[in-house]
Scaffold this motif. Structure first.
Motif, PDB file in Angstrom:
ATOM      1  N   ILE A  97      -1.618 -14.858 -36.905  1.00  0.00           N
ATOM      2  CA  ILE A  97      -2.121 -16.127 -36.517  1.00  0.00           C
ATOM      3  C   ILE A  97      -0.871 -16.311 -35.556  1.00  0.00           C
ATOM      4  N   VAL A  98       0.301 -16.625 -36.116  1.00  0.00           N
ATOM      5  CA  VAL A  98       2.029 -16.840 -35.552  1.00  0.00           C
ATOM      6  C   VAL A  98       1.990 -15.937 -34.118  1.00  0.00           C
ATOM      7  N   GLN A  99       1.718 -14.393 -34.460  1.00  0.00           N
ATOM      8  CA  GLN A  99       1.653 -13.749 -33.687  1.00  0.00           C
ATOM      9  C   GLN A  99       0.843 -13.775 -32.299  1.00  0.00           C
ATOM     10  N   VAL A 100      -0.266 -14.034 -32.655  1.00  0.00           N
ATOM     11  CA  VAL A 100      -0.842 -14.601 -31.374  1.00  0.00           C
ATOM     12  C   VAL A 100      -0.986 -15.634 -30.396  1.00  0.00           C
ATOM     13  N   LEU A 101       0.269 -16.909 -31.568  1.00  0.00           N
ATOM     14  CA  LEU A 101       0.358 -17.791 -30.537  1.00  0.00           C
ATOM     15  C   LEU A 101       1.243 -17.890 -30.298  1.00  0.00           C
ATOM     16  N   GLN A 102       2.310 -16.663 -30.812  1.00  0.00           N
ATOM     17  CA  GLN A 102       3.328 -16.434 -29.162  1.00  0.00           C
ATOM     18  C   GLN A 102       2.972 -16.030 -27.968  1.00  0.00           C
ATOM     19  N   TYR A 103       1.999 -14.849 -28.579  1.00  0.00           N
ATOM     20  CA  TYR A 103       1.902 -14.573 -27.439  1.00  0.00           C
ATOM     21  C   TYR A 103       1.370 -15.388 -26.132  1.00  0.00           C
ATOM     22  N   MET A 104       0.595 -15.995 -26.716  1.00  0.00           N
ATOM     23  CA  MET A 104       0.143 -17.297 -25.761  1.00  0.00           C
ATOM     24  C   MET A 104       0.725 -18.108 -25.231  1.00  0.00           C
ATOM     25  N   SER A 105       2.531 -18.856 -26.236  1.00  0.00           N
ATOM     26  CA  SER A 105       2.755 -19.511 -25.896  1.00  0.00           C
ATOM     27  C   SER A 105       3.833 -19.365 -24.669  1.00  0.00           C
ATOM     28  N   HIS A 106       4.685 -21.226 -24.285  1.00  0.00           N
ATOM     29  CA  HIS A 106       5.630 -21.161 -22.998  1.00  0.00           C
ATOM     30  C   HIS A 106       7.257 -20.322 -23.381  1.00  0.00           C
ATOM     31  N   GLU A 107       7.338 -19.733 -22.942  1.00  0.00           N
ATOM     32  CA  GLU A 107       8.924 -19.418 -22.842  1.00  0.00           C
ATOM     33  C   GLU A 107       9.988 -19.767 -24.179  1.00  0.00           C
ATOM     34  N   GLU A 108      10.262 -20.881 -23.485  1.00  0.00           N
ATOM     35  CA  GLU A 108      10.811 -22.503 -24.505  1.00  0.00           C
ATOM     36  C   GLU A 108      10.623 -22.368 -25.699  1.00  0.00           C
ATOM     37  N   ALA A 109       9.071 -22.588 -25.407  1.00  0.00           N
ATOM     38  CA  ALA A 109       8.491 -23.031 -27.055  1.00  0.00           C
ATOM     39  C   ALA A 109       8.923 -22.246 -28.325  1.00  0.00           C
ATOM     40  N   LEU A 110       8.398 -20.595 -27.479  1.00  0.00           N
ATOM     41  CA  LEU A 110       8.726 -19.051 -27.849  1.00  0.00           C
ATOM     42  C   LEU A 110      10.276 -18.913 -28.609  1.00  0.00           C
ATOM     43  N   LYS A 111      10.967 -19.130 -27.897  1.00  0.00           N
ATOM     44  CA  LYS A 111      12.410 -19.406 -28.378  1.00  0.00           C
ATOM     45  C   LYS A 111      12.846 -20.252 -29.426  1.00  0.00           C
ATOM     46  N   SER A 112      12.528 -21.380 -29.481  1.00  0.00           N
ATOM     47  CA  SER A 112      12.358 -22.568 -30.231  1.00  0.00           C
ATOM     48  C   SER A 112      11.964 -21.991 -31.255  1.00  0.00           C
ATOM     49  N   PHE A 113      10.958 -21.463 -31.327  1.00  0.00           N
ATOM     50  CA  PHE A 113      10.160 -20.877 -32.506  1.00  0.00           C
ATOM     51  C   PHE A 113      11.344 -19.700 -33.441  1.00  0.00           C
TER      52      PHE A 113
END
Length: 334
Positions: free
Chosen positions: A167-183
């Motif tokens: 589920i997290v991988q799906v969220l990462q794929y759909m998220s913005h670059e800044e939010a992805l880096k933070s996570f």
């Protein structure tokens, strides 16, 4: 309390103090014990040194103590509740549940326009982690009432972890670059990203979780003898289980929210406490586990700063040999 036990507690307390001071000294900027003593006693010191000590080193060292104690105590409670030597926040998917909650918030909040306020962000991350951890704990607890095979429960925890990762991988794929880096940075595990403001939220949550853990010491001792016996002694199993789950949610969920998923402390340290104190009484094990958890994470933090590695790497190197020893020692685990 036996004399040997008193000596061990005294040594552990002294170790916490010594490692706390060492953790504040170690870092990219050299700071002496004299500087730390001067700042902590309100004396005059270089403003930059004072800021480093108060805003960075002190906060990080305090977080190491809180996180170590919280994760270790939560692991002890879960091992007793599930009567499973391999139970822990990480193995049973509790940390994964907290991670999913944080992922939903960190990766989803920017899409909803909720990432502006620092205070709102702190409460949101904590709340998301608590909800995620509680959801997984309640599911595992419900299954454990019907299925007594500890291997099935362990497999369930791993399946939950795998499902969360997907589920997290799906969220990462759909998220913005800044939010992805933070996570991604959050998933590496760190004690240094906690601010003084966040510490004001973490301390009450961890203290509340530890207070509940202390309150259920007697029920935990009864659970060691099995639920049927505990019921004959008048123990309310349902109420006890809910209190333990609440305590674990506060402890593991809060630490995971602000420090990332720190593995193996909750799984390994209770076994070290049992071996060191040679006692199954939670009146001894609970404070011993908390102190050992603080000592272990302080050591891991010092080593991680010296070697410039994520703290999660060091906790894994510390915990994996202990887990292997537990599996080999408990041959009936499979």
């Amino acid at each position: 309390m036996r004399k040997g036990t008193t000596i061990l507690f005294t040594l552990l307390a002294l170790c916490v103090v010594a490692l706390f001071a060492a953790d504040m000294c170690v870092g990219s900027v050299e700071i002496t014990l004299r500087d730390i003593w001067t700042v902590m006693t309100g004396g005059e010191c270089d403003p930059i040194t004072t800021k480093i000590i108060i805003d960075i080193r002190l906060t990080k060292a305090l977080m190491a103590i809180l996180a170590g104690a919280a994760l270790a105590v939560s692991g002890l409670q879960m091992q007793t509740l599930f009567r499973n030597p391999l139970a822990g926040p990480y193995v049973l998917g509790v940390s994964s549940g907290a991670s999913l909650g944080v992922a939903l918030f960190i990766l989803g909040a920017p899409l909803l326009g909720l990432g502006g306020s620092s205070l709102l962000s702190s409460f949101g991350v904590a709340g998301a982690a608590w909800i995620g951890a509680a959801a997984v704990l309640m599911m595992v607890a419900a299954v454990s009432r019907r299925i007594k095979d500890i291997m099935v429960i362990l497999i369930l925890g791993m399946m939950v972890g795998s499902a969360v990762s997907a589920i997290v991988q799906v969220l990462q794929y759909m998220s913005h670059e800044e939010a992805l880096k933070s996570f991604v940075v959050w998933t590496m595990g760190s004690l240094g990203d906690v601010s003084t403001t966040q510490l004001l939220l973490i301390v009450p949550a961890v203290v509340a979780g530890l207070a509940i853990a202390v309150a259920v010491i007697k029920p935990l001792n009864l659970l060691l003898l099995g639920e049927p016996y505990a019921r004959t002694m008048g123990l309310n199993i349902g109420r006890t289980r809910m209190l333990i789950l609440l305590s674990t949610t506060l402890l593991a969920g809060t630490v995971t929210a602000f420090c990332g998923p720190i593995g193996f402390i909750g799984l390994a340290i209770p076994h070290v406490a049992r071996t060191m104190f040679r006692n199954a009484d939670h009146r001894i094990l609970m404070p011993a586990t908390a102190l050992l958890g603080a000592v272990s994470l302080l050591i891991c933090d010092i080593v991680s700063k010296i070697m410039t590695l994520p703290v999660n790497t060091i906790t894994a190197l510390l915990g994996i040999p202990i887990v292997i020893w537990v599996v080999v020692r408990n041959k009936n685990i499979v």
